[in-house]
Scaffold this active site. Structure first.
Site, PDB file in Angstrom:
ATOM      1  N   SER A 144      38.389  41.963  38.221  1.00 42.94           N
ATOM      2  CA  SER A 144      38.663  41.734  39.760  1.00 42.94           C
ATOM      3  C   SER A 144      37.874  40.382  40.165  1.00 42.94           C
ATOM      4  O   SER A 144      38.310  39.253  39.500  1.00 42.94           O
ATOM      5  CB  SER A 144      38.506  42.788  40.734  1.00 42.94           C
ATOM      6  OG  SER A 144      39.154  42.537  41.832  1.00 42.94           O
ATOM      7  N   ASP A 303      42.541  36.315  44.320  1.00 44.17           N
ATOM      8  CA  ASP A 303      41.385  36.502  43.124  1.00 44.17           C
ATOM      9  C   ASP A 303      41.750  36.458  41.714  1.00 44.17           C
ATOM     10  O   ASP A 303      43.189  36.520  41.569  1.00 44.17           O
ATOM     11  CB  ASP A 303      40.462  37.761  43.565  1.00 44.17           C
ATOM     12  CG  ASP A 303      41.392  39.012  43.153  1.00 44.17           C
ATOM     13  OD1 ASP A 303      42.408  39.017  43.291  1.00 44.17           O
ATOM     14  OD2 ASP A 303      40.583  40.240  43.118  1.00 44.17           O
ATOM     15  N   ASP A 305      42.667  38.656  39.281  1.00 47.23           N
ATOM     16  CA  ASP A 305      43.915  39.598  38.709  1.00 47.23           C
ATOM     17  C   ASP A 305      44.654  39.448  40.128  1.00 47.23           C
ATOM     18  O   ASP A 305      45.637  40.415  40.026  1.00 47.23           O
ATOM     19  CB  ASP A 305      43.380  40.843  38.499  1.00 47.23           C
ATOM     20  CG  ASP A 305      42.761  41.510  39.671  1.00 47.23           C
ATOM     21  OD1 ASP A 305      42.088  41.117  40.541  1.00 47.23           O
ATOM     22  OD2 ASP A 305      42.625  42.991  39.407  1.00 47.23           O
ATOM     23  N   ASP A 307      44.988  41.058  43.064  1.00 45.96           N
ATOM     24  CA  ASP A 307      45.175  41.939  43.943  1.00 45.96           C
ATOM     25  C   ASP A 307      44.577  41.920  45.143  1.00 45.96           C
ATOM     26  O   ASP A 307      44.670  42.652  46.242  1.00 45.96           O
ATOM     27  CB  ASP A 307      44.937  43.219  43.295  1.00 45.96           C
ATOM     28  CG  ASP A 307      43.245  43.379  42.833  1.00 45.96           C
ATOM     29  OD1 ASP A 307      42.775  42.199  43.095  1.00 45.96           O
ATOM     30  OD2 ASP A 307      42.718  44.323  42.431  1.00 45.96           O
TER      31      ASP A 307
END
Length: 578
Positions: A144, A303, A305, A307
């Site tokens: 993340s 960010d 990834d 999400d």
């Protein structure tokens, strides 16, 4: 010492490659060696997350294979010999592609078919793929928003949501039985493809996902007529959001979008952002330089990834301000409810879901519209779990969910926070207010005027290694039994101990059960409705302290928070010294 036994086992194993052994031999610091081997990298409720490197407590091909072998055995035990598939995605982090392929090959070696994305994809697209392809599980390789030295391994159930506590414990039990590298299966990529165990996926899933995202637009006519008028600056922060975010916005007609070139391409070194997190104002530095010339209506970033999403707008002094996750959450909650009500699409059984550390302002807004607000533990997996519950029981309609850490979700075809969906709704909302002669900051102030000037802050204390884990545990235990009865002359009226699932009223000394999973979290609520929460992070070596106050103006809430924060942190620091 146990860690030295594990260390020797790695050095003497014929299944550990030469480069890994050389990396281990070069370590002279005993504390470093202990940290790498004092425990196995834990498979928590979200999977694995750790520093990349050699060792049992690190992210590497061996820990990834081991976790995957355990997952494979769990799936085979649960579903028997019926046809099982697992979908896998990965982001732009160091070794993400390698780890995704290693996980795929271990699954294939266990007779499980794998749908592997052809290139990097956002985490929410993996959640969608699990459901779309009817997989029994999903894996996404990501850490993340953590710094570049980290990577991780998140596991999803067949509902598309992150596995929650019970399932994670079951998977862990299979992983823990693997006490030797020889029990871990793998195979060559070529063999997996020849046996048709490995299926490479891409555009078909992408298109279906993008079409579903666009279907969540609420004011379609406004977007169709005026999307071209909104000026946008977007940064993917070297992550996986670049292509899908731009594709959605382009297909909806947002033509006036500029991308931060220096942060456009995927790069796990994150050369322009030491901490690639849209919560951090510095990730927007280049975008803000661009804004001097472009004068955008909205700046936002996703960010690695994709999400989480953070947005920047001008305040009433003409200065750019990064909106907090709580600020954006209440803006989106109000916009969605207002829009649905105007279109007579607001259901009688609608629900908004937030976490226990997320602003109470959202509950007030929901109540104004006759909508229920439900609290869950920290972590979007619990929001996904509620969506599944609503679907199965059929008594509630999910409208929106968010957490203070910049995660939002509308719709139910994804079961995790989704910055692609959020980017579309944020742009639509910004467009809506622009047509009213306002920006998102103006809209936020209007909400404060109506519902109260809520202010929240988060303090994170980094405590790394085994000593850090022990320290966090001791601090929580101390506060559990030795907390003051008041803070700055304001009485503490409730103590919520999620570890024992008890809410205690400190005024009349009554107790009631907290109907949430057990978690090592404490929440103290004061007479003036301010509160603070303390918990260990589930993904980083940190202790997190969340604080909230409510004032009658921006200045008043700032002053109240300054005083409250000082008093709370004095309590925390004293507990650290015990």
């Amino acid at each position: 010492m146990i860690y030295l036994v594990k260390y020797d086992k790695w050095l003497n194993s014929e299944l550990i490659d030469k480069n890994t052994k050389e990396e281990l031999k070069k370590i002279k610091d005993k504390k470093e060696l202990e940290d790498r081997f004092y425990k196995d990298l834990e498979f928590g409720t979200g999977g694995l997350r750790g520093i990349i490197g050699a060792g049992a407590n690190r992210m590497n091909v061996y820990t990834v294979r081991k976790a995957t072998q355990g997952l494979a055995e769990y799936l085979l035990n649960k579903y028997g010999k019926e046809k099982i598939s697992v979908s896998i995605a990965y982001d732009s982090r160091i070794m993400s592609e390698t780890f995704s392929k290693e996980a795929a090959l271990t699954l294939c070696a266990n007779g499980i078919r794998v749908n592997l994305f052809e290139s990097l994809r956002p985490t929410p697209m993996l959640s969608y793929a699990v459901r779309y392809l009817k997989s029994k599980a999903g894996i996404v390789i990501t850490a993340s928003h953590n710094p570049k030295k980290y990577n991780g391994y998140k596991v999803y159930g067949e509902d598309g949501g992150q596995v929650t506590d019970k399932t994670a414990k079951n998977i862990t039990s299979f992983i823990e039985k693997i006490d030797d590298f020889s029990k871990i299966k793998t195979m060559e990529m070529k063999v997996a493809e020849e046996l048709r165990y490995l299926n490479i996926i891409g555009e078909e899933v992408d298109k279906n996902y993008i079409d579903n995202v666009k279907s969540l637009s609420i004011r379609e006519d406004l977007v169709k007529e005026s999307a071209k008028d909104l000026k946008i600056i977007y940064t993917p922060i070297h992550g996986a959001g670049n292509i899908p975010v731009r594709r959605v916005l382009k297909e909806l007609g947002y033509k006036n979008l500029s991308v931060v070139k220096e942060q456009e391409m995927p790069n796990g070194e994150f050369p322009t952002a030491e901490y690639p997190n849209p919560e951090e104002p510095q990730v927007f530095k280049i975008a803000l330089d661009m804004a001097k010339e472009l004068k955008p209506d909205i700046i936002f970033g996703t960010d690695p990834d994709c999400d989480r999403i953070g947005a920047v707008v001008k305040d009433d002094r003409g200065e750019y301000k990064v909106l907090s996750g709580n600020m954006m959450g209440v803006l989106l909650s109000h916009y969605i409810l207002t829009s649905l009500k105007e279109k007579n699409k607001l259901p009688d059984n609608g629900v908004i879901i937030k976490t226990i550390v997320t602003t109470e302002m959202a509950a007030k807004i929901a109540g104004k519209f006759g909508v229920q607000s439900i609290d869950v533990l920290t972590g979007f997996k619990y929001i996904g779990e509620k969506i599944k519950e609503f679907e199965e029981i059929g008594d509630k309609t999910y409208l929106f969910g968010f957490e203070e850490s910049y995660g939002y979700l509308a719709g139910t075809f994804v079961r995790d926070k989704d910055a692609i969906i959020a980017s579309m709704l944020i742009c639509e909302m910004a467009l809506y207010y622009k047509k009213k002669g306002m920006n998102l900051y103006n809209a936020l102030i209007n909400l404060y005027e109506e519902y109260g000037y809520y202010k929240e802050e988060l303090v994170s204390i980094t405590l790394e290694g085994k000593k850090g884990v022990d320290k966090i545990s001791k601090v929580l235990e101390h506060l559990r039994h030795s907390m003051k009865v008041e803070i700055n002359n304001v009485k503490i009226v409730k103590k919520l101990d999620y570890n024992i699932s008890i809410e205690k009223n400190l005024v009349n000394l009554t107790e009631k059960q907290i109907k949430l999973p057990q978690s090592n979290v404490l929440k103290f609520i004061l007479e003036d409705e301010s509160y603070f929460v303390i918990r260990p992070s589930g993904t980083e070596p940190k202790m997190k302290i969340y604080m909230s106050v409510t004032g009658n103006s921006l200045k008043n809430s700032d002053e109240k928070m300054k005083s409250f924060k000082k008093n709370v942190m004095d309590i925390i620091n004293n507990a650290c010294d015990v």
